[in-house]
Design a protein around this motif. Structure first.
Motif, PDB file in Angstrom:
ATOM      1  N   MET A   1       0.856  -1.180   0.000  1.00 23.29           N
ATOM      2  CA  MET A   1       0.000   0.000   0.000  1.00 23.29           C
ATOM      3  C   MET A   1       0.900   1.241   0.000  1.00 23.29           C
ATOM      4  SD  MET A   1      -2.920  -1.439   0.089  1.00 23.29           S
ATOM      5  CE  MET A   1      -4.347  -0.677   0.748  1.00 23.29           C
ATOM      6  N   LEU A   2       0.411   2.289  -0.627  1.00 26.64           N
ATOM      7  CA  LEU A   2       1.101   3.573  -0.597  1.00 26.64           C
ATOM      8  C   LEU A   2       0.068   4.675  -0.452  1.00 26.64           C
ATOM      9  CD1 LEU A   2       0.637   5.127  -3.553  1.00 26.64           C
ATOM     10  CD2 LEU A   2       2.429   3.579  -4.268  1.00 26.64           C
ATOM     11  N   LEU A   3       0.533   5.824   0.000  1.00 28.65           N
ATOM     12  CA  LEU A   3      -0.319   6.998   0.112  1.00 28.65           C
ATOM     13  C   LEU A   3       0.089   7.943  -1.012  1.00 28.65           C
ATOM     14  CD1 LEU A   3      -2.448   8.683   1.661  1.00 28.65           C
ATOM     15  CD2 LEU A   3      -0.546   9.636   2.988  1.00 28.65           C
ATOM     16  N   LEU A   4      -0.837   8.198  -1.925  1.00 30.62           N
ATOM     17  CA  LEU A   4      -0.569   9.065  -3.059  1.00 30.62           C
ATOM     18  C   LEU A   4      -1.150  10.447  -2.786  1.00 30.62           C
ATOM     19  CD1 LEU A   4       0.430   9.308  -6.046  1.00 30.62           C
ATOM     20  CD2 LEU A   4      -1.940   8.819  -6.692  1.00 30.62           C
ATOM     21  N   HIS A   5      -0.302  11.452  -2.850  1.00 37.76           N
ATOM     22  CA  HIS A   5      -0.736  12.845  -2.769  1.00 37.76           C
ATOM     23  C   HIS A   5      -0.984  13.286  -4.206  1.00 37.76           C
ATOM     24  CE1 HIS A   5       0.739  13.382   1.434  1.00 37.76           C
ATOM     25  NE2 HIS A   5       1.474  12.364   1.069  1.00 37.76           N
ATOM     26  N   HIS A   6      -2.066  13.987  -4.448  1.00 40.39           N
ATOM     27  CA  HIS A   6      -2.333  14.487  -5.792  1.00 40.39           C
ATOM     28  C   HIS A   6      -3.080  15.805  -5.678  1.00 40.39           C
ATOM     29  CE1 HIS A   6      -6.491  12.656  -5.662  1.00 40.39           C
ATOM     30  NE2 HIS A   6      -5.865  11.845  -4.832  1.00 40.39           N
ATOM     31  N   THR A   7      -3.070  16.548  -6.772  1.00 41.17           N
ATOM     32  CA  THR A   7      -3.683  17.870  -6.796  1.00 41.17           C
ATOM     33  C   THR A   7      -4.984  17.809  -7.580  1.00 41.17           C
ATOM     34  OG1 THR A   7      -1.495  18.880  -6.743  1.00 41.17           O
ATOM     35  CG2 THR A   7      -3.321  20.284  -7.467  1.00 41.17           C
ATOM     36  N   GLY A   8      -6.044  18.323  -7.001  1.00 40.90           N
ATOM     37  CA  GLY A   8      -7.341  18.343  -7.680  1.00 40.90           C
ATOM     38  C   GLY A   8      -7.245  19.076  -9.009  1.00 40.90           C
ATOM     39  N   ARG A   9      -7.697  18.457 -10.072  1.00 35.84           N
ATOM     40  CA  ARG A   9      -7.570  19.038 -11.419  1.00 35.84           C
ATOM     41  C   ARG A   9      -8.419  20.282 -11.590  1.00 35.84           C
ATOM     42  NH1 ARG A   9     -10.496  14.880 -11.030  1.00 35.84           N
ATOM     43  NH2 ARG A   9     -12.580  14.741 -11.915  1.00 35.84           N
ATOM     44  N   VAL A  10      -9.497  20.408 -10.842  1.00 41.39           N
ATOM     45  CA  VAL A  10     -10.368  21.584 -10.935  1.00 41.39           C
ATOM     46  C   VAL A  10     -10.128  22.514  -9.753  1.00 41.39           C
ATOM     47  CG1 VAL A  10     -12.768  22.364 -10.988  1.00 41.39           C
ATOM     48  CG2 VAL A  10     -12.110  20.295 -12.226  1.00 41.39           C
ATOM     49  N   SER A  11     -10.111  21.941  -8.550  1.00 42.17           N
ATOM     50  CA  SER A  11     -10.012  22.759  -7.337  1.00 42.17           C
ATOM     51  C   SER A  11      -8.592  23.229  -7.042  1.00 42.17           C
ATOM     52  CB  SER A  11     -10.519  21.959  -6.131  1.00 42.17           C
ATOM     53  OG  SER A  11      -9.607  20.889  -5.846  1.00 42.17           O
ATOM     54  N   GLY A  12      -7.592  22.450  -7.475  1.00 42.50           N
ATOM     55  CA  GLY A  12      -6.207  22.776  -7.133  1.00 42.50           C
ATOM     56  C   GLY A  12      -5.844  22.423  -5.700  1.00 42.50           C
ATOM     57  N   LEU A  13      -6.771  21.773  -4.983  1.00 44.96           N
ATOM     58  CA  LEU A  13      -6.527  21.409  -3.585  1.00 44.96           C
ATOM     59  C   LEU A  13      -5.726  20.116  -3.485  1.00 44.96           C
ATOM     60  CD1 LEU A  13     -10.070  22.144  -2.099  1.00 44.96           C
ATOM     61  CD2 LEU A  13      -8.008  23.570  -1.934  1.00 44.96           C
ATOM     62  N   ASP A  14      -5.005  19.978  -2.380  1.00 43.64           N
ATOM     63  CA  ASP A  14      -4.258  18.750  -2.115  1.00 43.64           C
ATOM     64  C   ASP A  14      -5.233  17.633  -1.777  1.00 43.64           C
ATOM     65  OD1 ASP A  14      -1.783  19.961  -2.480  1.00 43.64           O
ATOM     66  OD2 ASP A  14      -1.628  20.536  -0.371  1.00 43.64           O
ATOM     67  N   ARG A  15      -4.995  16.484  -2.362  1.00 44.50           N
ATOM     68  CA  ARG A  15      -5.828  15.303  -2.124  1.00 44.50           C
ATOM     69  C   ARG A  15      -4.917  14.136  -1.774  1.00 44.50           C
ATOM     70  NH1 ARG A  15     -10.567  17.787  -1.646  1.00 44.50           N
ATOM     71  NH2 ARG A  15     -11.214  18.853  -3.533  1.00 44.50           N
ATOM     72  N   HIS A  16      -5.502  13.076  -1.174  1.00 50.52           N
ATOM     73  CA  HIS A  16      -4.757  11.874  -0.795  1.00 50.52           C
ATOM     74  C   HIS A  16      -5.613  10.654  -1.078  1.00 50.52           C
ATOM     75  CE1 HIS A  16      -3.709  15.135   2.026  1.00 50.52           C
ATOM     76  NE2 HIS A  16      -2.480  14.734   1.805  1.00 50.52           N
ATOM     77  N   VAL A  17      -4.950   9.568  -1.453  1.00 52.00           N
ATOM     78  CA  VAL A  17      -5.648   8.302  -1.629  1.00 52.00           C
ATOM     79  C   VAL A  17      -4.663   7.177  -1.304  1.00 52.00           C
ATOM     80  CG1 VAL A  17      -5.128   8.106  -4.111  1.00 52.00           C
ATOM     81  CG2 VAL A  17      -7.125   6.943  -3.172  1.00 52.00           C
ATOM     82  N   LEU A  19      -3.536   3.454  -2.108  1.00 47.95           N
ATOM     83  CA  LEU A  19      -3.642   2.535  -3.235  1.00 47.95           C
ATOM     84  C   LEU A  19      -2.806   1.292  -2.983  1.00 47.95           C
ATOM     85  CD1 LEU A  19      -3.135   5.162  -6.073  1.00 47.95           C
ATOM     86  CD2 LEU A  19      -5.299   4.112  -5.395  1.00 47.95           C
ATOM     87  N   GLU A  20      -3.274   0.184  -3.536  1.00 50.12           N
ATOM     88  CA  GLU A  20      -2.504  -1.052  -3.461  1.00 50.12           C
ATOM     89  C   GLU A  20      -1.409  -1.014  -4.517  1.00 50.12           C
ATOM     90  OE1 GLU A  20      -2.825  -5.867  -4.041  1.00 50.12           O
ATOM     91  OE2 GLU A  20      -4.579  -4.632  -4.460  1.00 50.12           O
ATOM     92  N   VAL A  21      -0.229  -1.417  -4.130  1.00 47.38           N
ATOM     93  CA  VAL A  21       0.894  -1.516  -5.060  1.00 47.38           C
ATOM     94  C   VAL A  21       0.810  -2.887  -5.719  1.00 47.38           C
ATOM     95  CG1 VAL A  21       3.407  -1.560  -5.271  1.00 47.38           C
ATOM     96  CG2 VAL A  21       2.314   0.004  -3.642  1.00 47.38           C
ATOM     97  N   VAL A  22       0.670  -2.908  -7.042  1.00 45.72           N
ATOM     98  CA  VAL A  22       0.597  -4.193  -7.735  1.00 45.72           C
ATOM     99  C   VAL A  22       1.970  -4.659  -8.192  1.00 45.72           C
ATOM    100  CG1 VAL A  22      -1.816  -3.966  -8.422  1.00 45.72           C
ATOM    101  CG2 VAL A  22      -0.038  -3.143  -9.946  1.00 45.72           C
ATOM    102  N   ALA A  23       2.908  -3.732  -8.302  1.00 47.14           N
ATOM    103  CA  ALA A  23       4.293  -4.086  -8.622  1.00 47.14           C
ATOM    104  C   ALA A  23       5.192  -2.990  -8.060  1.00 47.14           C
ATOM    105  CB  ALA A  23       4.485  -4.214 -10.128  1.00 47.14           C
ATOM    106  N   HIS A  24       6.338  -3.404  -7.530  1.00 43.01           N
ATOM    107  CA  HIS A  24       7.293  -2.454  -6.949  1.00 43.01           C
ATOM    108  C   HIS A  24       8.682  -2.801  -7.452  1.00 43.01           C
ATOM    109  CE1 HIS A  24       9.890  -1.062  -3.435  1.00 43.01           C
ATOM    110  NE2 HIS A  24       9.511   0.022  -4.071  1.00 43.01           N
ATOM    111  N   GLU A  25       9.383  -1.801  -7.906  1.00 43.97           N
ATOM    112  CA  GLU A  25      10.754  -1.982  -8.377  1.00 43.97           C
ATOM    113  C   GLU A  25      11.665  -1.163  -7.471  1.00 43.97           C
ATOM    114  OE1 GLU A  25      10.833  -1.096 -12.615  1.00 43.97           O
ATOM    115  OE2 GLU A  25       8.735  -1.722 -12.678  1.00 43.97           O
ATOM    116  N   PRO A  26      12.199  -1.774  -6.407  1.00 42.82           N
ATOM    117  CA  PRO A  26      12.984  -1.012  -5.446  1.00 42.82           C
ATOM    118  C   PRO A  26      14.278  -0.457  -6.023  1.00 42.82           C
ATOM    119  CG  PRO A  26      12.963  -3.342  -4.875  1.00 42.82           C
ATOM    120  CD  PRO A  26      12.046  -3.164  -6.031  1.00 42.82           C
TER     121      PRO A  26
END
Length: 138
Positions: A1-17, A19-26
């Motif tokens: 699992m990871l926490l993804l920070h992203h910016t609202g495409r309309v609002s410009g506000l910070d968002r978080h979700v 997500l399950e990592v399906v593949a990881h390349e360390p």
């Protein structure tokens, strides 16, 4: 699992979700995630508008750029994921109303329909420093 920070495409506000990592390349480092709600998921659409962002994996933050994978990449990822997590892969397909019986062919077909995103770190991983020598006592 990871926490993804992203910016609202309309609002410009910070968002978080989360997500399950399906593949990881360390070694890269890079993380691949899937949009279980398809290309209409807000986080997915926000990344399309603002692909440079930050994620948290464990207790570390990484500046990343989102790269949107094509159907053939998705097919290969889903086939490999299904081999590692057969029950979860079947449940994901059922949730998305994609027919998948667990066979490589059905998983590849499902993977072509699922939007996958590779989150690539903008900085290479730090090389581990060699262990410190113990002081010698005479």
């Amino acid at each position: 699992m990871l926490l993804l920070h992203h910016t609202g495409r309309v609002s410009g506000l910070d968002r978080h979700v989360v997500l399950e990592v399906v593949a990881h390349e360390p070694d890269s480092p890079a993380w691949t995630v899937a949009s279980g709600f398809g290309p209409r998921a807000d986080w997915y659409r926000n990344l399309r508008a603002h692909p440079k962002t930050v994620l948290q994996f464990g207790n570390r933050h990484h500046a990343v750029t989102a790269r949107f994978l094509g159907p053939e990449d998705g097919a290969a990822i889903m086939e490999e994921y299904g081999a590692r997590h057969p029950r979860t892969a079947r449940r994901l397909c059922a949730f998305m109303r994609l027919p998948a019986d667990g066979s490589a062919t059905s998983l590849r077909r499902a993977g072509r329909a699922i939007p996958f995103v590779r989150l690539e770190s903008e900085t290479p991983p730090k090389a581990e420093s060699p262990p410190k020598a113990e002081p010698r006592t005479h």
